[in-house]
Design an enzyme around this catalytic site. Structure first.
Site, PDB file in Angstrom:
ATOM      1  N   HIS A   1      -0.088  -2.815  -3.192  1.00 35.54           N
ATOM      2  CA  HIS A   1      -0.906  -1.615  -3.358  1.00 35.54           C
ATOM      3  C   HIS A   1      -2.017  -1.845  -4.363  1.00 35.54           C
ATOM      4  O   HIS A   1      -3.122  -1.348  -4.211  1.00 35.54           O
ATOM      5  CB  HIS A   1      -0.034  -0.447  -3.814  1.00 35.54           C
ATOM      6  CG  HIS A   1       1.176  -0.293  -2.965  1.00 35.54           C
ATOM      7  ND1 HIS A   1       2.373   0.173  -3.408  1.00 35.54           N
ATOM      8  CD2 HIS A   1       1.353  -0.600  -1.672  1.00 35.54           C
ATOM      9  CE1 HIS A   1       3.238   0.153  -2.430  1.00 35.54           C
ATOM     10  NE2 HIS A   1       2.650  -0.310  -1.372  1.00 35.54           N
TER      11      HIS A   1
ATOM     12  N   CYS B   1     -10.948  -3.530  13.172  1.00 33.96           N
ATOM     13  CA  CYS B   1     -11.006  -3.101  11.769  1.00 33.96           C
ATOM     14  C   CYS B   1     -10.144  -3.933  10.811  1.00 33.96           C
ATOM     15  O   CYS B   1      -9.928  -3.532   9.684  1.00 33.96           O
ATOM     16  CB  CYS B   1     -10.653  -1.622  11.635  1.00 33.96           C
ATOM     17  SG  CYS B   1      -8.959  -1.248  12.079  1.00 33.96           S
TER      18      CYS B   1
HETATM   19  C1  PEP Z   1      -4.715  -4.092  10.273  1.00 27.16           C
HETATM   20  O1  PEP Z   1      -3.506  -4.264  10.427  1.00 27.16           O
HETATM   21  O2  PEP Z   1      -5.579  -4.901  10.646  1.00 27.16           O
HETATM   22  C2  PEP Z   1      -5.202  -2.877   9.595  1.00 27.16           C
HETATM   23  C3  PEP Z   1      -6.494  -2.614   9.528  1.00 27.16           C
HETATM   24  O3  PEP Z   1      -4.275  -2.077   9.001  1.00 27.16           O
HETATM   25  P1  PEP Z   1      -3.591  -2.421   7.579  1.00 27.16           P
HETATM   26  O4  PEP Z   1      -4.281  -3.610   7.022  1.00 27.16           O
HETATM   27  O5  PEP Z   1      -3.739  -1.196   6.762  1.00 27.16           O
HETATM   28  O6  PEP Z   1      -2.188  -2.681   7.995  1.00 27.16           O
END
Ligand code: PEP
Ligand code: MG
Length: 747
Positions: free
Chosen positions: A364, A677
């Site tokens: 975090h 993303c």
């Molecule tokens: C991912 O898994 O690529 C994502 C954008 O979500 P997180 O990094 O929050 O798991």
């Protein structure tokens, strides 16, 4: 016997204190100390060896060995008996040194005349600074009391070394905390920063290790321990209804705080001439040394608890408190063993950089550091031991390197690098209002990832078209209790206000895996990343999901709203989540509340299974966003948190690109908007290749938008596509080498 040693060691310590208080130069002080020890222990030799670099010990003072060997005789760590003591951190006590394992004869010292040898590590808080040695001609084993007395003296020498007592003109040595140190760790947030150390938990400096009134010290110790106990009891009382694990830790604290053994040992130390704080520190040192040796995780944790408790006790005794934001130095670089997200948020953007001994890329704290765009290096050796508040420090978040008290050449090279980065930044700023349009006319939409209010100003400064991923769980993670609906409504409304009409994709709670809420019952899962997380929790606990969806609708108050569900592994899950949104919508209609002007509902594609869902899924879903971080870890079965395997597989591996391309095609068939993303969206080469295989929307950290845009504007995606196809046709494992070579040719 103990009594006489007590007064002996007290006498010795009293004389040492005089030596400390004298205004003699560093070397003279150290000489005086060895002489005092030799005299009072009635032993022919007393020498002090101190580290002059990480693995070399230097004879810094001696009484009894040839004076000309001082600052000449050097030993490597592990070499000879002295090196052995330094390496193992354990004393050597032998009547016949020349026959002892590891003995090395050093002719320049004339030590061949001495048979018995007692070497004691000079340690401070488990950290070895040197070795204190006594030797004598007759073959004797030093008694337990003599060993004890010398241990106490070694500790005082350690304190003096730390305080720089031996420095000055005619310095006996360059103390450890004045030398440059290079530490290699891991990178958790890129960027370079220069500044001054700000220890999250400053080291307590014990400036009075020796005391002449044991009774007074005893009163001080007893008072401080009482204050500590009251404090622990108060914490226990406050956490009565709280988390079970926290309670267990506090119970252990109480047990230690009331431990008779701990108290007795400290009382004995005081009786032998140490001050109350030095006695606490001596016990703490020994606990730390044990900590380095035990392999049992439970025991290690308990020793760590004791360590923490000792720190509290030292703070009470010395009045040296925990850092507060008010006293930050200029350009503060936070140095800590680890730090929680809430604490980090309190520091906020005032920090230039962060260096942690522990931590992980997905922790975090790392998420917050990334959101705040503060360079972060993790696993940085023993940085909290090496660094002192205010030290000059340079953090290279790109390479995961930390330069503590850097020398001239490092400073110059580092500043050059920072200047280059600043120049690049200027170039990116000039592109702010320009589109990410490639040479062959393809326009790629660049959005940013966010999760905190603090991120929103970047929407303007980065030139992002919108927020492609708003990680709502961060708001839940940085609190210590479940936020109320009204708080969420207010927060989401502020986010939409700050976005000034730009699209914000709110991802519903992605908790579980590494994102554990302190106020939710912990789940003991063998594989949390593949466990009860994200939409799985949302569907099983509809109350929380409904509350969040409702908060979003109320925050939108008639404005467009975009909701995205994380970790959808199959069509049914998306259907169920969509139904939950519809249920909320119906409720809002019934209540006569304002409805979103437009409602988009999408899914994150983070498990390979969803790429193979029925085409009907792609027809029905509002939009798809590829969560590349998770998708990649499950595709290659390589834990994104595990430093050993994390980088083993390339994003530009032809198999992975094949999967992405298939998703592109399936979305195109259904006319479904698609974005990417994960972290790779923010890496220029990866972003360029993703665009070349058909991704038209990328969402990344704000700081990556400039570099990605800059490369895209200079790229011919058709040409990149051909390079990728050729590499595949050749059977290359990754297209990276071919793409890099081509980029090199393009200059
Ligand atoms: C991912 O898994 O690529 C994502 C954008 O979500 P997180 O990094 O929050 O798991
Ligand atoms: Mg994910």
């Amino acid at each position: 016997m103990v009594k006489s040693t007590e007064s002996e060691s007290r006498k010795l310590l009293g004389r040492l204190r005089e030596a400390m208080a004298s205004d003699a130069e560093g070397q003279a002080r150290l000489d005086r100390i060895t002489q005092l020890i030799g005299d009072s222990m009635r032993t022919e030799v007393c020498s002090v060896y101190l580290f002059c670099d990480d693995d070399t010990l230097e004879l810094c003072a001696t009484e009894g060995l040839k004076p000309e060997s001082v600052h000449q005789t050097r030993l490597r760590l592990g070499e000879g008996l002295v090196g052995r003591v330094a390496k193992t951190g354990k004393l050597v006590n032998t009547p016949d040194a020349p026959s002892a394992k590891g003995f090395r004869y050093m002719p320049e010292t004339g030590e061949e005349r001495f048979s018995s040898f007692l070497g004691i590590p000079v340690q401070r808080l488990g950290d070895t600074l040197g070795v204190l040695v006594v030797q004598s001609r007759d073959a004797r084993v030093y008694s337990a009391d003599e060993v004890y007395a010398l241990e106490v003296v070694a500790m005082v020498i350690a304190e003096m070394t730390e305080l720089g007592t031996f420095v000055g003109e005619g310095a006996a040595l360059s103390p450890r905390h004045q030398q440059p140190v290079l530490m290699r760790g891991g990178t958790a947030q890129e960027g370079a920063a220069e500044g001054h150390v700000w220890l999250h938990e400053p080291r307590v400096v014990v400036s009075n290790p020796i005391a002449d009134d044991p009774d007074a010290e005893l009163v001080r110790l007893t008072g401080a321990v009482e204050e500590l106990r009251v404090g622990v009891d108060r914490m226990l009382e406050m956490s009565k209804d709280g988390d079970k694990e926290a309670l267990q830790v506090l119970e252990t604290y109480r047990m230690f705080a009331n431990s008779k053994g701990w108290m007795r040992r400290m009382e004995e130390d005081i009786a032998r001439g140490l001050s109350a704080e030095a006695a606490v520190e001596k016990e703490q040192s020994q606990a730390r040394a044990r900590m380095g040796q035990v392999t049992d995780a439970y025991l290690r944790d308990r020793l760590a608890d004791l360590d923490d408790l000792s720190n509290r006790l030292l703070r009470i005794l010395t009045g040296q408190g925990v850092n507060t934001g008010a006293e930050l130095p200029v350009d503060p670089i936070l140095v800590a063993r680890n730090i929680g997200p809430a604490e980090l948020l309190e520091y906020g953007r005032s920090l230039r950089g962060i260096v942690l001994e522990e931590g992980s890329v997905g922790s975090h704290a790392a998420i917050v550091a990334r959101a705040l765009a503060i360079p972060l290096v993790i696993h940085a050796g023993q940085v909290t031991v090496e660094a002192l508040n205010g030290d000059h420090i340079m953090v290279d978040g790109d390479q995961g390197v930390v330069h503590l008290r850097p020398g001239e050449s490092v400073i110059t090279a580092f500043r050059d690098k920072m200047a280059m980065q600043a120049k690049a930044q200027e170039r990116y700023t000039s592109l702010l209002d320009k589109p990410a349009k490639t040479l062959d006319g393809v326009v790629v939409a660049l959005h940013m990832n966010a999760g905190l209010m603090a991120d929103l100003p970047s929407l303007e400064s980065s030139g992002a078209e919108g927020v492609g991923l708003f990680r709502t769980e961060l708001q839940f993670l940085v609190r210590n209790k479940m936020p109320r609906r009204s708080e969420l409504v207010a927060l989401y409304a502020r986010v939409l206000d700050a976005a000034h009409g730009k699209r914000v994709v709110f991802r519903t709670l992605d908790i579980g895996s590494d994102k554990v809420l302190s106020y939710m019952k912990p789940n003991d899962e063998p594989n949390p990343a593949m466990g009860w997380r994200a939409i799985r929790v949302g569907l099983d606990k509809p109350g929380i999901m409904q509350m969040q969806i409702q908060s979003l609708m109320r925050a939108a108050k008639g404005r467009p709203l975009t909701i995205m569900f994380p970790f959808v592994a199959q069509f049914e899950e998306y259907k169920a989540a969509r139904a939950a949104v519809m249920k909320s919508l119906t409720r809002e209609i019934r209540l006569g509340r304002a409805l979103p002007e437009k409602l988009e509902i999408g899914a994150m594609l983070e498990t390979p299974s969803l790429a193979f869902a029925p085409q009907k899924f792609f027809d029905d879903v509002g939009f798809v966003s590829i969560g590349g971080n998770d998708l990649k870890q499950f595709f290659f079965a390589a834990d994104r948190e595990n430093e050993r395997v994390r980088r083993r597989y390339d994003t530009l591996n032809v198999s992975f690109l094949g999967l992405i391309e298939q998703i592109v095609k399936r979305c195109a068939t259904s006319g479904t908007p698609l974005s990417f993303c994960g972290e790779d969206a923010g890496r220029p080469i990866e972003a360029m290749c993703l665009a070349a295989i058909g991704i038209r929307t990328l969402s990344m950290r704000p700081a990556s938008i400039g570099p990605v845009k800059s490369l895209l504007r200079r790229a011919d995606l058709g040409a990149v596509r051909r390079i990728i196809d050729d590499a595949r046709a050749r059977g290359d494992q990754s297209v990276r080498p071919a793409v890099m070579e081509w980029l090199g040719q393009q200059g």
